[in-house]
Design a protein around this motif. Structure first.
Motif, PDB file in Angstrom:
ATOM      1  N   SER A  71      30.744 -25.765 -58.041  1.00 22.16           N
ATOM      2  CA  SER A  71      29.352 -25.343 -58.145  1.00 22.16           C
ATOM      3  C   SER A  71      29.039 -24.158 -57.229  1.00 22.16           C
ATOM      4  CB  SER A  71      28.435 -26.509 -57.811  1.00 22.16           C
ATOM      5  OG  SER A  71      28.765 -27.020 -56.544  1.00 22.16           O
ATOM      6  N   ARG A  72      29.983 -23.849 -56.352  1.00 25.06           N
ATOM      7  CA  ARG A  72      29.786 -22.725 -55.439  1.00 25.06           C
ATOM      8  C   ARG A  72      31.140 -22.208 -54.970  1.00 25.06           C
ATOM      9  NH1 ARG A  72      30.007 -23.368 -49.939  1.00 25.06           N
ATOM     10  NH2 ARG A  72      30.456 -25.433 -49.113  1.00 25.06           N
ATOM     11  N   ALA A  73      31.107 -21.113 -54.242  1.00 27.24           N
ATOM     12  CA  ALA A  73      32.320 -20.548 -53.662  1.00 27.24           C
ATOM     13  C   ALA A  73      32.440 -21.014 -52.208  1.00 27.24           C
ATOM     14  CB  ALA A  73      32.275 -19.035 -53.725  1.00 27.24           C
ATOM     15  N   TYR A  74      33.670 -21.063 -51.715  1.00 24.82           N
ATOM     16  CA  TYR A  74      33.967 -21.520 -50.360  1.00 24.82           C
ATOM     17  C   TYR A  74      34.645 -20.399 -49.590  1.00 24.82           C
ATOM     18  CZ  TYR A  74      32.992 -25.973 -52.507  1.00 24.82           C
ATOM     19  OH  TYR A  74      32.377 -26.986 -53.184  1.00 24.82           O
ATOM     20  N   GLN A  75      34.442 -20.369 -48.275  1.00 22.70           N
ATOM     21  CA  GLN A  75      35.019 -19.311 -47.455  1.00 22.70           C
ATOM     22  C   GLN A  75      36.521 -19.448 -47.274  1.00 22.70           C
ATOM     23  OE1 GLN A  75      32.735 -19.520 -43.843  1.00 22.70           O
ATOM     24  NE2 GLN A  75      31.300 -17.960 -44.572  1.00 22.70           N
ATOM     25  N   ARG A  76      37.022 -20.669 -47.341  1.00 22.47           N
ATOM     26  CA  ARG A  76      38.446 -20.894 -47.114  1.00 22.47           C
ATOM     27  C   ARG A  76      39.041 -21.685 -48.260  1.00 22.47           C
ATOM     28  NH1 ARG A  76      39.374 -23.576 -41.724  1.00 22.47           N
ATOM     29  NH2 ARG A  76      41.472 -22.799 -42.062  1.00 22.47           N
ATOM     30  N   ARG A  77      40.299 -21.452 -48.526  1.00 21.90           N
ATOM     31  CA  ARG A  77      41.010 -22.157 -49.599  1.00 21.90           C
ATOM     32  C   ARG A  77      41.010 -23.664 -49.356  1.00 21.90           C
ATOM     33  NH1 ARG A  77      45.503 -24.225 -51.806  1.00 21.90           N
ATOM     34  NH2 ARG A  77      46.257 -23.307 -53.735  1.00 21.90           N
ATOM     35  N   VAL A  78      41.237 -24.077 -48.115  1.00 25.78           N
ATOM     36  CA  VAL A  78      41.288 -25.501 -47.790  1.00 25.78           C
ATOM     37  C   VAL A  78      39.937 -26.172 -48.063  1.00 25.78           C
ATOM     38  CG1 VAL A  78      40.749 -25.250 -45.324  1.00 25.78           C
ATOM     39  CG2 VAL A  78      42.122 -27.186 -46.119  1.00 25.78           C
ATOM     40  N   GLN A  79      38.828 -25.466 -47.874  1.00 24.60           N
ATOM     41  CA  GLN A  79      37.509 -26.027 -48.186  1.00 24.60           C
ATOM     42  C   GLN A  79      37.351 -26.259 -49.687  1.00 24.60           C
ATOM     43  OE1 GLN A  79      35.349 -22.810 -46.281  1.00 24.60           O
ATOM     44  NE2 GLN A  79      34.506 -24.258 -44.773  1.00 24.60           N
ATOM     45  N   ALA A  80      37.844 -25.322 -50.478  1.00 26.23           N
ATOM     46  CA  ALA A  80      37.779 -25.485 -51.936  1.00 26.23           C
ATOM     47  C   ALA A  80      38.635 -26.672 -52.376  1.00 26.23           C
ATOM     48  CB  ALA A  80      38.234 -24.204 -52.643  1.00 26.23           C
ATOM     49  N   GLN A  81      39.809 -26.823 -51.785  1.00 23.27           N
ATOM     50  CA  GLN A  81      40.687 -27.950 -52.115  1.00 23.27           C
ATOM     51  C   GLN A  81      40.040 -29.277 -51.727  1.00 23.27           C
ATOM     52  OE1 GLN A  81      43.931 -27.894 -53.685  1.00 23.27           O
ATOM     53  NE2 GLN A  81      43.205 -29.992 -53.923  1.00 23.27           N
ATOM     54  N   THR A  82      39.441 -29.338 -50.552  1.00 27.27           N
ATOM     55  CA  THR A  82      38.772 -30.558 -50.096  1.00 27.27           C
ATOM     56  C   THR A  82      37.600 -30.904 -51.009  1.00 27.27           C
ATOM     57  OG1 THR A  82      39.440 -30.127 -47.817  1.00 27.27           O
ATOM     58  CG2 THR A  82      37.574 -31.624 -48.139  1.00 27.27           C
ATOM     59  N   ALA A  83      36.835 -29.901 -51.421  1.00 30.15           N
ATOM     60  CA  ALA A  83      35.701 -30.129 -52.324  1.00 30.15           C
ATOM     61  C   ALA A  83      36.174 -30.644 -53.676  1.00 30.15           C
ATOM     62  CB  ALA A  83      34.897 -28.845 -52.491  1.00 30.15           C
ATOM     63  N   CYS A  84      37.267 -30.113 -54.174  1.00 32.23           N
ATOM     64  CA  CYS A  84      37.836 -30.572 -55.445  1.00 32.23           C
ATOM     65  C   CYS A  84      38.308 -32.014 -55.326  1.00 32.23           C
ATOM     66  CB  CYS A  84      38.978 -29.656 -55.866  1.00 32.23           C
ATOM     67  SG  CYS A  84      39.685 -30.060 -57.471  1.00 32.23           S
ATOM     68  N   ASP A  85      38.978 -32.342 -54.239  1.00 30.30           N
ATOM     69  CA  ASP A  85      39.438 -33.717 -54.013  1.00 30.30           C
ATOM     70  C   ASP A  85      38.267 -34.690 -53.970  1.00 30.30           C
ATOM     71  OD1 ASP A  85      42.010 -32.690 -53.879  1.00 30.30           O
ATOM     72  OD2 ASP A  85      42.125 -32.806 -51.683  1.00 30.30           O
ATOM     73  N   LEU A  86      37.188 -34.299 -53.305  1.00 30.83           N
ATOM     74  CA  LEU A  86      36.000 -35.146 -53.232  1.00 30.83           C
ATOM     75  C   LEU A  86      35.397 -35.335 -54.622  1.00 30.83           C
ATOM     76  CD1 LEU A  86      33.875 -36.681 -51.563  1.00 30.83           C
ATOM     77  CD2 LEU A  86      32.643 -34.490 -51.343  1.00 30.83           C
ATOM     78  N   PHE A  87      35.305 -34.259 -55.383  1.00 33.68           N
ATOM     79  CA  PHE A  87      34.785 -34.346 -56.743  1.00 33.68           C
ATOM     80  C   PHE A  87      35.599 -35.355 -57.556  1.00 33.68           C
ATOM     81  CE2 PHE A  87      34.966 -33.282 -61.193  1.00 33.68           C
ATOM     82  CZ  PHE A  87      33.633 -33.158 -61.535  1.00 33.68           C
ATOM     83  N   LEU A  88      36.907 -35.234 -57.510  1.00 32.19           N
ATOM     84  CA  LEU A  88      37.773 -36.136 -58.272  1.00 32.19           C
ATOM     85  C   LEU A  88      37.584 -37.597 -57.854  1.00 32.19           C
ATOM     86  CD1 LEU A  88      41.030 -34.035 -58.369  1.00 32.19           C
ATOM     87  CD2 LEU A  88      39.675 -34.760 -60.340  1.00 32.19           C
TER      88      LEU A  88
END
Length: 115
Positions: free
Chosen positions: A81-98
């Motif tokens: 739903s948004r962009a993240y400053q770091r790759r690891v933040q995007a990965q963590t957000a995806c894991d939480l979504f799942l």
């Protein structure tokens, strides 16, 4: 209250879904619009079914921003739903979504999305 799916109607995109956290943060959303609530509900079921096998893709959206999308079959079944400053933040957000999407209840009341 736990995370939940909510449906929104957009004039140009039809009915879309979002997964919201208990504090109303947008955790992820559909990448496309659907013709009606029933089609949107089937899409949520597809996300849940694909949660264990979907391919999370972490990608750059700009030089300084990262996002995620879940791919199953011919395309993305969910997107960040948004962009993240770091790759690891995007990965963590995806894991939480799942993790949350599998059990999240669905509110089929359709809200009007802000433009």
């Amino acid at each position: 209250m736990t995370a939940r799916f909510e449906f929104y109607e957009r004039a140009c995109a039809g009915v879309t879904w979002r997964l919201l956290s208990s504090n109303n943060r947008d955790l992820g959303r559909s990448g496309v619009g659907f013709a009606d609530v029933d089609a949107c509900l089937r899409a949520v079921d597809e996300v849940r079914a694909a949660a264990g096998e979907a391919e999370p893709v972490i990608h750059r959206v700009s030089r300084l921003a990262w996002a995620w999308r879940l791919e199953a079959g011919p395309g993305a079944v969910a997107v960040a739903s948004r962009a993240y400053q770091r790759r690891v933040q995007a990965q963590t957000a995806c894991d939480l979504f799942l993790r949350l999407a599998v059990e999240a209840p669905v509110n089929t009341d359709v809200r009007q999305a802000r433009a």
